[in-house]
Design a protein around this motif. Structure first.
Motif, PDB file in Angstrom:
ATOM      1  N   UNK A   1     -17.414  13.039  58.310  1.00  0.00           N
ATOM      2  CA  UNK A   1     -18.702  13.239  59.164  1.00  0.00           C
ATOM      3  C   UNK A   1     -18.775  14.537  59.916  1.00  0.00           C
ATOM      4  N   UNK A   2     -19.542  15.373  59.693  1.00  0.00           N
ATOM      5  CA  UNK A   2     -19.841  16.403  60.789  1.00  0.00           C
ATOM      6  C   UNK A   2     -20.969  16.072  61.682  1.00  0.00           C
ATOM      7  N   UNK A   3     -20.536  16.076  62.904  1.00  0.00           N
ATOM      8  CA  UNK A   3     -21.614  15.657  63.866  1.00  0.00           C
ATOM      9  C   UNK A   3     -21.889  16.696  65.008  1.00  0.00           C
ATOM     10  N   UNK A   4     -23.129  17.072  65.127  1.00  0.00           N
ATOM     11  CA  UNK A   4     -23.559  18.134  66.352  1.00  0.00           C
ATOM     12  C   UNK A   4     -23.976  17.405  67.468  1.00  0.00           C
ATOM     13  N   UNK A   5     -23.265  17.468  68.577  1.00  0.00           N
ATOM     14  CA  UNK A   5     -23.541  16.916  69.772  1.00  0.00           C
ATOM     15  C   UNK A   5     -24.956  17.480  70.529  1.00  0.00           C
ATOM     16  N   UNK A   6     -24.981  18.855  70.469  1.00  0.00           N
ATOM     17  CA  UNK A   6     -26.102  19.372  70.924  1.00  0.00           C
ATOM     18  C   UNK A   6     -26.408  20.767  70.172  1.00  0.00           C
ATOM     19  N   UNK A   7     -27.567  21.234  70.364  1.00  0.00           N
ATOM     20  CA  UNK A   7     -27.916  22.404  69.744  1.00  0.00           C
ATOM     21  C   UNK A   7     -27.574  23.486  70.670  1.00  0.00           C
ATOM     22  N   UNK A   8     -27.571  23.725  71.704  1.00  0.00           N
ATOM     23  CA  UNK A   8     -27.638  24.629  72.796  1.00  0.00           C
ATOM     24  C   UNK A   8     -26.058  25.331  72.834  1.00  0.00           C
ATOM     25  N   UNK A   9     -26.101  26.512  73.370  1.00  0.00           N
ATOM     26  CA  UNK A   9     -24.802  27.094  73.423  1.00  0.00           C
ATOM     27  C   UNK A   9     -24.947  28.255  74.439  1.00  0.00           C
TER      28      UNK A   9
ATOM     29  N   UNK B   1     -35.746  27.859  63.140  1.00  0.00           N
ATOM     30  CA  UNK B   1     -35.311  26.807  62.582  1.00  0.00           C
ATOM     31  C   UNK B   1     -35.529  25.525  63.315  1.00  0.00           C
ATOM     32  N   UNK B   2     -35.162  25.428  64.536  1.00  0.00           N
ATOM     33  CA  UNK B   2     -35.328  24.106  65.370  1.00  0.00           C
ATOM     34  C   UNK B   2     -35.692  24.737  66.808  1.00  0.00           C
ATOM     35  N   UNK B   3     -36.939  24.369  67.049  1.00  0.00           N
ATOM     36  CA  UNK B   3     -37.497  24.906  68.560  1.00  0.00           C
ATOM     37  C   UNK B   3     -38.087  23.508  69.188  1.00  0.00           C
ATOM     38  N   UNK B   4     -37.812  23.722  70.529  1.00  0.00           N
ATOM     39  CA  UNK B   4     -38.233  22.549  71.301  1.00  0.00           C
ATOM     40  C   UNK B   4     -37.148  21.453  71.353  1.00  0.00           C
ATOM     41  N   UNK B   5     -37.435  20.704  72.575  1.00  0.00           N
ATOM     42  CA  UNK B   5     -36.494  19.572  72.774  1.00  0.00           C
ATOM     43  C   UNK B   5     -36.275  18.574  71.754  1.00  0.00           C
ATOM     44  N   UNK B   6     -37.420  18.229  70.883  1.00  0.00           N
ATOM     45  CA  UNK B   6     -37.391  17.428  70.027  1.00  0.00           C
ATOM     46  C   UNK B   6     -36.744  17.845  68.687  1.00  0.00           C
ATOM     47  N   UNK B   7     -36.974  19.087  68.411  1.00  0.00           N
ATOM     48  CA  UNK B   7     -36.297  19.572  67.119  1.00  0.00           C
ATOM     49  C   UNK B   7     -35.017  20.028  67.376  1.00  0.00           C
ATOM     50  N   UNK B   8     -34.692  20.399  68.618  1.00  0.00           N
ATOM     51  CA  UNK B   8     -32.985  20.894  68.878  1.00  0.00           C
ATOM     52  C   UNK B   8     -32.375  19.727  69.632  1.00  0.00           C
ATOM     53  N   UNK B   9     -32.524  19.617  70.923  1.00  0.00           N
ATOM     54  CA  UNK B   9     -31.953  18.571  71.766  1.00  0.00           C
ATOM     55  C   UNK B   9     -30.666  18.097  71.457  1.00  0.00           C
ATOM     56  N   UNK B  10     -30.382  16.797  71.982  1.00  0.00           N
ATOM     57  CA  UNK B  10     -28.903  16.379  72.001  1.00  0.00           C
ATOM     58  C   UNK B  10     -28.844  15.062  71.263  1.00  0.00           C
ATOM     59  N   UNK B  11     -27.560  14.941  70.703  1.00  0.00           N
ATOM     60  CA  UNK B  11     -27.269  13.929  69.802  1.00  0.00           C
ATOM     61  C   UNK B  11     -27.583  12.371  70.635  1.00  0.00           C
ATOM     62  N   UNK B  12     -28.702  11.376  70.192  1.00  0.00           N
ATOM     63  CA  UNK B  12     -28.875  10.289  70.842  1.00  0.00           C
ATOM     64  C   UNK B  12     -27.549   9.367  70.564  1.00  0.00           C
TER      65      UNK B  12
ATOM     66  N   UNK C   1     -27.174  16.165  62.551  1.00  0.00           N
ATOM     67  CA  UNK C   1     -27.629  17.230  63.435  1.00  0.00           C
ATOM     68  C   UNK C   1     -28.022  16.518  64.751  1.00  0.00           C
ATOM     69  N   UNK C   2     -28.008  17.494  65.720  1.00  0.00           N
ATOM     70  CA  UNK C   2     -28.357  16.843  67.078  1.00  0.00           C
ATOM     71  C   UNK C   2     -29.551  16.421  67.072  1.00  0.00           C
ATOM     72  N   UNK C   3     -30.883  16.707  66.236  1.00  0.00           N
ATOM     73  CA  UNK C   3     -32.024  16.263  66.160  1.00  0.00           C
ATOM     74  C   UNK C   3     -32.199  14.938  65.309  1.00  0.00           C
ATOM     75  N   UNK C   4     -31.047  14.280  64.866  1.00  0.00           N
ATOM     76  CA  UNK C   4     -31.086  13.255  64.075  1.00  0.00           C
ATOM     77  C   UNK C   4     -31.136  13.328  62.688  1.00  0.00           C
ATOM     78  N   UNK C   5     -31.378  14.850  62.002  1.00  0.00           N
ATOM     79  CA  UNK C   5     -31.654  14.924  60.752  1.00  0.00           C
ATOM     80  C   UNK C   5     -30.103  14.741  59.955  1.00  0.00           C
ATOM     81  N   UNK C   6     -29.924  14.275  58.705  1.00  0.00           N
ATOM     82  CA  UNK C   6     -29.060  14.221  58.022  1.00  0.00           C
ATOM     83  C   UNK C   6     -29.177  15.451  57.064  1.00  0.00           C
TER      84      UNK C   6
END
Length: 293
Positions: free
Chosen positions: A62-70, A85-96, A288-293
């Motif tokens: 499993x490769x998991x992305x805790x958050x999209x920010x850097x 590709x991923x904009x905004x809090x919902x599109x990027x965000x942090x891993x729930x 991904x941090x936005x919940x997408x697999x």
């Protein structure tokens, strides 16, 4: 000694140590195996070798992305090359974390590894990343974390080493500010190397076994640093993994800008998809941090 000679010597040493094959893959099996995991992995490998596309087995990585920010702006990172590709809090965000728990409930019993990285810097939210490490470890899963090391404080270094993390990758591509910031845009080489040094010293103080790897992306701007990189890695007691910078293969202009006169073979480096089918399609899944697999 020429830089190329140094690289070839380092390559031979790395091949003798078997690199990540031993440090990650073999150890994850030896340390965390169960009959269920072994049975699933065997069926997964059979499906891969038979090119079966409609399968019922589970991935075991499993490769998991805790958050999209850097905090850096590396020019070949997907965040920079595909900014829309991923904009905004919902599109990027942090891993729930409840979503991570759900994924663990579904496939955790089949996983050998949880690799914690993505298009963001995991240590921008260390408490969240620390929980992911602990949740995976509690399910007897090998954990690997990758960081650019620029945000590490003395307290954080102690906590990272004291956690149940198995493997830590420090992505630092230079030993001078000029060679480093050519790719690690926005970063300070003193912060990065200083962070790795604090980790190595904390490991020594605590007597922990977390493996620390210095990942050095070789490019035209930092190739001359290789002798010093090897010396410093030895001084700190961290393993060194040198690999040509990727993401330039299909673009002549990018190759002209970034490519050093060094072959992947001379570094003893192979990608997971070298010379055949991409094994990730069978062995791994990315969350991904936005919940997408």
């Amino acid at each position: 000694m020429r830089v190329q000679d140094n690289i070839e010597a380092s390559s031979e040493e790395g091949m003798k140590k078997y690199g990540r094959l031993w440090r990650v893959d073999v150890r994850s099996v030896l340390k965390y195996w169960t009959p269920r995991k072994i049975a699933n992995a065997v069926r997964t490998e059979w499906a891969f070798r038979r090119h079966i596309s409609d399968i019922t087995v589970r991935p075991y990585v499993l490769i998991v992305e805790p958050l999209y920010y850097c905090n850096l702006s590396c020019p070949l990172c997907a965040r920079e090359t595909a900014p829309n590709a991923r904009k905004g809090k919902e599109a990027a965000g942090k891993m729930p974390l409840d979503l991570f728990d759900q994924v663990m409930d579904e496939i955790g019993g089949d996983l050998f590894q949880c690799q914690i990285f993505g298009n963001g810097e995991p240590l921008l939210d260390w408490p969240r990343t620390r929980q992911i490490i602990q949740k995976a470890h509690d399910r007897r899963i090998y954990t690997l974390l990758s960081t650019n090391c620029t945000l590490i404080t003395g307290e954080m270094a102690e906590e990272i080493v004291a956690s149940d993390l198995d493997y830590l990758i420090c992505g630092i591509d230079g030993v001078t500010q000029a060679s480093y910031e050519a790719y690690r845009v926005g970063g300070d080489v003193k912060d990065a190397i200083g962070g790795m040094r604090m980790l190595a010293e904390a490991r020594k103080r605590q007597g922990r076994k977390v493996h620390i790897e210095w990942q050095f992306l070789v490019n035209r701007f930092n190739a001359a640093d290789i002798p010093e990189v090897k010396r410093l890695a030895g001084e700190l007691g961290v393993s060194l993994r040198m690999t040509p910078i990727s993401g330039i293969e299909g673009d002549a202009d990018l190759r002209k800008k970034w490519q050093a006169d060094i072959s992947r073979q001379s570094l003893g480096e192979q990608t997971a998809c070298s010379g055949g089918d991409c094994v990730y399609l069978w062995r791994a899944i990315t969350l991904n941090s936005n919940g997408q697999l």
